[in-house]
Design a protein around this motif. Structure first.
Motif, PDB file in Angstrom:
ATOM      1  N   ASP A  10       0.852  -1.183   0.000  1.00  0.00           N
ATOM      2  CA  ASP A  10       0.000   0.000   0.000  1.00  0.00           C
ATOM      3  C   ASP A  10       0.890   1.236   0.000  1.00  0.00           C
ATOM      4  OD1 ASP A  10      -2.435  -1.359   0.107  1.00  0.00           O
ATOM      5  OD2 ASP A  10      -2.325  -1.552   2.282  1.00  0.00           O
ATOM      6  N   PHE A  11       0.548   2.179  -0.852  1.00  0.00           N
ATOM      7  CA  PHE A  11       1.308   3.417  -0.903  1.00  0.00           C
ATOM      8  C   PHE A  11       0.405   4.537  -1.374  1.00  0.00           C
ATOM      9  CE2 PHE A  11       1.616   1.546  -5.058  1.00  0.00           C
ATOM     10  CZ  PHE A  11       1.539   2.614  -5.939  1.00  0.00           C
ATOM     11  N   GLU A  12       0.817   5.739  -1.076  1.00  0.00           N
ATOM     12  CA  GLU A  12       0.087   6.922  -1.511  1.00  0.00           C
ATOM     13  C   GLU A  12       0.867   7.578  -2.631  1.00  0.00           C
ATOM     14  OE1 GLU A  12      -1.309  11.288   0.142  1.00  0.00           O
ATOM     15  OE2 GLU A  12      -0.405   9.860   1.510  1.00  0.00           O
ATOM     16  N   GLU A  13       0.182   7.838  -3.732  1.00  0.00           N
ATOM     17  CA  GLU A  13       0.837   8.515  -4.849  1.00  0.00           C
ATOM     18  C   GLU A  13       0.711  10.016  -4.660  1.00  0.00           C
ATOM     19  OE1 GLU A  13       0.648   8.802  -9.711  1.00  0.00           O
ATOM     20  OE2 GLU A  13      -0.779   7.539  -8.657  1.00  0.00           O
ATOM     21  N   ILE A  14       1.824  10.701  -4.720  1.00  0.00           N
ATOM     22  CA  ILE A  14       1.824  12.159  -4.604  1.00  0.00           C
ATOM     23  C   ILE A  14       2.129  12.734  -5.972  1.00  0.00           C
ATOM     24  CG2 ILE A  14       2.957  14.161  -3.557  1.00  0.00           C
ATOM     25  CD1 ILE A  14       3.579  12.312  -1.160  1.00  0.00           C
ATOM     26  N   ARG A  15       1.211  13.521  -6.479  1.00  0.00           N
ATOM     27  CA  ARG A  15       1.393  14.181  -7.775  1.00  0.00           C
ATOM     28  C   ARG A  15       2.230  15.426  -7.544  1.00  0.00           C
ATOM     29  NH1 ARG A  15      -0.555  11.210 -12.126  1.00  0.00           N
ATOM     30  NH2 ARG A  15      -2.194   9.873 -11.336  1.00  0.00           N
ATOM     31  N   TYR A  16       3.539  15.279  -7.692  1.00  0.00           N
ATOM     32  CA  TYR A  16       4.463  16.326  -7.283  1.00  0.00           C
ATOM     33  C   TYR A  16       4.265  17.638  -8.038  1.00  0.00           C
ATOM     34  CZ  TYR A  16       7.422  16.103 -11.383  1.00  0.00           C
ATOM     35  OH  TYR A  16       7.887  16.202 -12.652  1.00  0.00           O
ATOM     36  N   MET A  17       3.802  17.602  -9.287  1.00  0.00           N
ATOM     37  CA  MET A  17       3.623  18.865 -10.020  1.00  0.00           C
ATOM     38  C   MET A  17       2.350  19.582  -9.576  1.00  0.00           C
ATOM     39  SD  MET A  17       6.274  19.494 -11.709  1.00  0.00           S
ATOM     40  CE  MET A  17       5.771  20.880 -12.699  1.00  0.00           C
ATOM     41  N   ALA A  18       1.326  18.845  -9.249  1.00  0.00           N
ATOM     42  CA  ALA A  18       0.066  19.456  -8.815  1.00  0.00           C
ATOM     43  C   ALA A  18       0.082  19.802  -7.331  1.00  0.00           C
ATOM     44  CB  ALA A  18      -1.097  18.514  -9.117  1.00  0.00           C
ATOM     45  N   ASP A  19       0.810  19.022  -6.554  1.00  0.00           N
ATOM     46  CA  ASP A  19       0.791  19.205  -5.109  1.00  0.00           C
ATOM     47  C   ASP A  19       2.202  18.978  -4.555  1.00  0.00           C
ATOM     48  OD1 ASP A  19      -0.227  19.659  -2.583  1.00  0.00           O
ATOM     49  OD2 ASP A  19      -0.908  17.596  -2.310  1.00  0.00           O
ATOM     50  N   PHE A  20       3.147  19.844  -4.960  1.00  0.00           N
ATOM     51  CA  PHE A  20       4.533  19.697  -4.534  1.00  0.00           C
ATOM     52  C   PHE A  20       4.632  19.908  -3.023  1.00  0.00           C
ATOM     53  CE2 PHE A  20       8.969  20.845  -3.921  1.00  0.00           C
ATOM     54  CZ  PHE A  20       9.592  19.882  -4.702  1.00  0.00           C
ATOM     55  N   PRO A  21       5.436  19.115  -2.335  1.00  0.00           N
ATOM     56  CA  PRO A  21       5.589  19.301  -0.882  1.00  0.00           C
ATOM     57  C   PRO A  21       6.096  20.711  -0.571  1.00  0.00           C
ATOM     58  CG  PRO A  21       6.766  17.334  -1.632  1.00  0.00           C
ATOM     59  CD  PRO A  21       6.285  18.047  -2.850  1.00  0.00           C
ATOM     60  N   ASP A  22       5.554  21.293   0.477  1.00  0.00           N
ATOM     61  CA  ASP A  22       6.089  22.590   0.888  1.00  0.00           C
ATOM     62  C   ASP A  22       7.446  22.348   1.559  1.00  0.00           C
ATOM     63  OD1 ASP A  22       5.472  21.640   3.452  1.00  0.00           O
ATOM     64  OD2 ASP A  22       3.819  23.023   3.741  1.00  0.00           O
ATOM     65  N   GLU A  23       8.132  23.422   1.936  1.00  0.00           N
ATOM     66  CA  GLU A  23       9.477  23.282   2.477  1.00  0.00           C
ATOM     67  C   GLU A  23       9.529  22.412   3.739  1.00  0.00           C
ATOM     68  OE1 GLU A  23      13.250  25.918   4.056  1.00  0.00           O
ATOM     69  OE2 GLU A  23      11.862  26.837   2.642  1.00  0.00           O
ATOM     70  N   PRO A  24       8.617  22.620   4.728  1.00  0.00           N
ATOM     71  CA  PRO A  24       8.668  21.738   5.907  1.00  0.00           C
ATOM     72  C   PRO A  24       8.445  20.263   5.554  1.00  0.00           C
ATOM     73  CG  PRO A  24       7.376  23.700   6.392  1.00  0.00           C
ATOM     74  CD  PRO A  24       7.645  23.705   4.914  1.00  0.00           C
ATOM     75  N   ALA A  25       7.548  19.982   4.614  1.00  0.00           N
ATOM     76  CA  ALA A  25       7.300  18.591   4.217  1.00  0.00           C
ATOM     77  C   ALA A  25       8.526  18.007   3.514  1.00  0.00           C
ATOM     78  CB  ALA A  25       6.071  18.509   3.315  1.00  0.00           C
TER      79      ALA A  25
END
Length: 106
Positions: A10-25
């Motif tokens: 199980d994993f979560e896909e993060i769409r980095y272009m649509a929802d790029f992690p902020d600096e703390p993340a």
């Protein structure tokens, strides 16, 4: 990620272009990272076009954060983040990727 799906992970896909992690993340990911911090930066044609030098950020989390916050497209992917550790999922060369995933989720 096909290898994780194939293994039933199980994993979560993060769409980095649509929802790029902020600096703390991004810094939280780096703290968990088992790979060298510079592995988070893609060395592709965009990297070359920007005339960046890997020597400017090797082993330097602050420099990696600076590069990635400025150039989101250089974020290496996939990055697999668990509760205690994170790994860069490249290169995806079959057996090696499966071994890393099995170790990661053991």
């Amino acid at each position: 990620m096909a290898v994780a799906t194939e293994m039933g992970v199980d994993f979560e896909e993060i769409r980095y272009m649509a929802d790029f992690p902020d600096e703390p993340a991004l810094r939280a990911i780096i703290k968990k990272l088992e790979d060298p911090v510079e592995a988070l930066v893609r060395k592709d044609s965009q990297f070359k076009k920007l005339e960046l030098s890997e020597d400017d950020y090797v082993g330097d989390p602050d420099a990696v954060v600076e590069v990635l916050m400025k150039y989101h497209r250089l974020f290496q992917r996939p990055v697999i983040v668990g509760s205690k550790k994170a790994i860069v999922g490249r290169p995806l060369d079959g057996v090696k990727a499966k071994e890393r995933l099995a170790e990661f989720f053991a």
